[in-house]
Design a protein around this motif. Structure first.
Motif, PDB file in Angstrom:
ATOM      1  N   LEU A   9       0.829  -1.201   0.000  1.00 22.28           N
ATOM      2  CA  LEU A   9       0.000   0.000   0.000  1.00 22.28           C
ATOM      3  C   LEU A   9       0.868   1.257   0.000  1.00 22.28           C
ATOM      4  O   LEU A   9       0.568   2.237  -0.691  1.00 22.28           O
ATOM      5  N   GLU A  12       2.083   1.730  -3.381  1.00 20.78           N
ATOM      6  CA  GLU A  12       1.015   2.291  -4.228  1.00 20.78           C
ATOM      7  C   GLU A  12       0.961   3.809  -4.052  1.00 20.78           C
ATOM      8  O   GLU A  12       0.805   4.554  -5.021  1.00 20.78           O
ATOM      9  N   ARG A  13       1.067   4.244  -2.820  1.00 23.09           N
ATOM     10  CA  ARG A  13       1.044   5.698  -2.573  1.00 23.09           C
ATOM     11  C   ARG A  13       2.239   6.364  -3.261  1.00 23.09           C
ATOM     12  O   ARG A  13       2.121   7.458  -3.797  1.00 23.09           O
TER      13      ARG A  13
ATOM     14  N   TRP B  15      -7.332   4.351 -11.398  1.00 24.14           N
ATOM     15  CA  TRP B  15      -7.231   3.474 -10.233  1.00 24.14           C
ATOM     16  C   TRP B  15      -7.201   1.996 -10.589  1.00 24.14           C
ATOM     17  O   TRP B  15      -6.910   1.159  -9.734  1.00 24.14           O
ATOM     18  N   ALA B  18      -4.011  -0.022  -9.664  1.00 25.52           N
ATOM     19  CA  ALA B  18      -3.867  -0.408  -8.248  1.00 25.52           C
ATOM     20  C   ALA B  18      -4.731  -1.626  -7.928  1.00 25.52           C
ATOM     21  O   ALA B  18      -4.312  -2.527  -7.190  1.00 25.52           O
ATOM     22  N   ARG B  22      -3.339  -5.407  -6.934  1.00 26.47           N
ATOM     23  CA  ARG B  22      -3.813  -6.056  -5.695  1.00 26.47           C
ATOM     24  C   ARG B  22      -4.342  -7.452  -6.011  1.00 26.47           C
ATOM     25  O   ARG B  22      -4.076  -8.431  -5.310  1.00 26.47           O
ATOM     26  N   LYS B  50     -16.383   8.783  -4.001  1.00 31.11           N
ATOM     27  CA  LYS B  50     -15.299   8.291  -3.154  1.00 31.11           C
ATOM     28  C   LYS B  50     -14.037   8.024  -3.981  1.00 31.11           C
ATOM     29  O   LYS B  50     -12.927   8.207  -3.510  1.00 31.11           O
ATOM     30  N   ARG B  54      -8.711  11.605  -3.754  1.00 32.32           N
ATOM     31  CA  ARG B  54      -7.377  10.997  -3.831  1.00 32.32           C
ATOM     32  C   ARG B  54      -6.748  10.770  -2.462  1.00 32.32           C
ATOM     33  O   ARG B  54      -5.832   9.972  -2.324  1.00 32.32           O
ATOM     34  N   LEU B  58      -7.063   5.104  -1.793  1.00 29.13           N
ATOM     35  CA  LEU B  58      -6.208   3.913  -1.856  1.00 29.13           C
ATOM     36  C   LEU B  58      -6.507   2.871  -0.769  1.00 29.13           C
ATOM     37  O   LEU B  58      -6.610   1.680  -1.071  1.00 29.13           O
ATOM     38  N   PRO B  59      -6.630   3.275   0.500  1.00 24.53           N
ATOM     39  CA  PRO B  59      -6.989   2.264   1.507  1.00 24.53           C
ATOM     40  C   PRO B  59      -8.319   1.587   1.204  1.00 24.53           C
ATOM     41  O   PRO B  59      -8.484   0.384   1.445  1.00 24.53           O
ATOM     42  N   TYR B  62      -7.774  -0.866  -1.561  1.00 33.53           N
ATOM     43  CA  TYR B  62      -7.035  -2.002  -1.008  1.00 33.53           C
ATOM     44  C   TYR B  62      -7.981  -2.947  -0.268  1.00 33.53           C
ATOM     45  O   TYR B  62      -7.945  -4.170  -0.446  1.00 33.53           O
ATOM     46  N   VAL B 136      -6.548   1.214   7.238  1.00 37.18           N
ATOM     47  CA  VAL B 136      -7.234   0.677   6.058  1.00 37.18           C
ATOM     48  C   VAL B 136      -8.616   0.144   6.425  1.00 37.18           C
ATOM     49  O   VAL B 136      -9.600   0.357   5.714  1.00 37.18           O
TER      50      VAL B 136
END
Lengths: 250, 162
Positions: A9, A12-13, B15, B18, B22, B50, B54, B58-59, B62, B136
């Motif tokens: 993660l 990714e950031r 996105w 990502a 994953r 959502k 930015r 990401l969390p 994930y 997360v």
């Protein structure tokens, strides 16, 4: 990878905003993590080359499908009541919650309806007859004096009555207290008047009866009919009502 | 509506990588990851606003992708489908040096709820700090630690029995 190596993660950031993370030093010193990052970049390239072209259409279709949006996080849609053609309103996105200080702005009757328009950074209370963007996002709140069976609906200049809340079931939503109605809605982008109507009946009120009463009160469809239809007749005794007129502007 | 579609496509381009990474990490199969990426994004796109944030997206990506792909692993295994994901690769850490091999971890994972699975994968597979996992999942650090401890206890119990 050592215990100090960044997580996936964190990487990714870093990929998203390299200057915003503190990983540059670590990546310069850690071959494992530099290799991980390179692999991630290559996987991202693979996505854009192979996966994206093969799947984007399905994602676009899902995004355009109102039914998907309806079920998410208690949103409710503005479901056209007349066969679905030329939908009056449709769900688009979730506006922010309305401010808490609006109660009482509609007076002290048995039912108060507040409509919030999200056309800026935060929602604002709409006044009756106010011009709003034709595709504005809306949220609703009701103030009730006693528990009742609630319908929220809208009617436009074409005479189309749309069922807003509840979107399923018969008899209206059983409401125990004043509340924000779950979800929100977005206007359809068609200029013209739109009246949002709340009905609060002491006993379950069928959708057909509610719709019929609104139609009868509207009379011949047209902009002026919508503007005049502030009072709905033909409702069961004890049914409280409130409405708000919005003028959708391009 | 077409504007909605083009916005969705733009967000997917931004996105999707990502999500794909994953899914690839968990499923370890390009074709399965491709399908899962599409499925995950169909879930994510339901909350388009959502996806546009930015700072927090990401969390969330994930979490949703991890849950979805762990379910894929579990369901595929239960149905005895042709695709069976290879074992998850564990990171080296003093916290779980005594853990059994990867296959055992994988079999134990399926005995836990989705949140505990994500905690375990986050710490043991992705090498995340417990605090990072807590952010997360929107849990307290203590809850993450408790769920991980329960997972490790069961893993050790299985080792002892075998």
């Amino acid at each position: 990878m050592t215990a100090r190596c960044p997580s996936d993660l964190a990487l990714e950031r870093h990929l998203l905003s390299p200057e915003g993370t503190a990983l540059i030093g670590h990546l310069a010193a850690c071959q494992d993590c530099a290799a991980r990052l390179a692999t991630m970049q290559r996987q991202g390239d693979d996505f854009l080359r192979f996966v994206y072209p093969a799947t984007v259409e399905a994602v676009e279709a899902a995004a355009a499908r109102p039914s998907l949006a309806l079920a998410w996080r208690r949103w409710f849609a503005l479901v056209p009541a007349l066969g679905g053609a030329a939908a009056l309103l449709f769900f688009l996105a979730r506006p922010q919650a309305p401010p808490d200080d609006y109660l009482g702005t509609k007076g002290g009757g048995p039912l108060g309806l507040a409509v919030f328009v999200q056309d800026g950074p935060s929602p604002r209370l709409a006044r009756d007859g106010e011009p709003v963007p034709a595709a504005a996002a809306l949220r609703f709140r009701v103030r009730i004096a006693r528990p009742c069976h609630l319908w929220l609906l809208s009617v436009d200049a074409r005479g189309q009555v749309s069922r807003l809340y509840p979107t399923a079931g018969e008899g209206g939503a059983s409401v125990e207290q004043s509340a924000d109605l779950p979800g929100g809605a977005v206007l359809d982008g068609q200029p013209g008047p739109e009246r949002i109507v709340a009905l609060c009946a002491p006993a379950p009120l069928g959708w057909a009866a509610a719709e019929s009463a609104v139609r009868a009160s509207l009379g011949a469809p047209g902009p002026d009919s919508v503007r005049r239809a502030a009072s709905i007749g033909g409702l069961p005794a004890g049914t409280a009502q409130d409405s708000l007129l919005l003028e959708k502007k391009p | 509506m077409s504007e909605h579609r083009s916005k969705a496509a733009e967000l997917y381009r931004t996105w999707g990588p990502a999500v794909y990474r994953r899914c690839l990490r968990i499923l370890k199969d390009q074709e399965a990851a491709k399908d899962a990426t599409q499925e995950v994004f169909v879930k994510l796109i339901r909350d388009m606003s959502k996806l546009e944030d930015r700072e927090t997206v990401l969390p969330w990506i994930y979490r949703v992708a991890t849950n979805h792909c762990l379910n894929q692993r579990r369901n595929g295994s239960r149905r005895g489908e042709d695709f069976e994901a290879p074992p998850l690769e564990l990171v080296a850490s003093a916290d779980h040096d005594t853990l059994p091999d990867r296959l055992l971890v994988q079999s134990i994972l399926s005995r836990f709820d989705a949140t505990t699975q994500t905690v375990a994968v986050g710490v043991l597979v992705d090498g995340m700090e417990q605090e990072e996992v807590a952010v997360v999942l929107g849990l307290s650090r203590r809850t993450v630690a408790r769920k991980l401890a329960r997972f490790l206890d069961l893993a050790r119990h299985h080792v002892d029995r075998s």
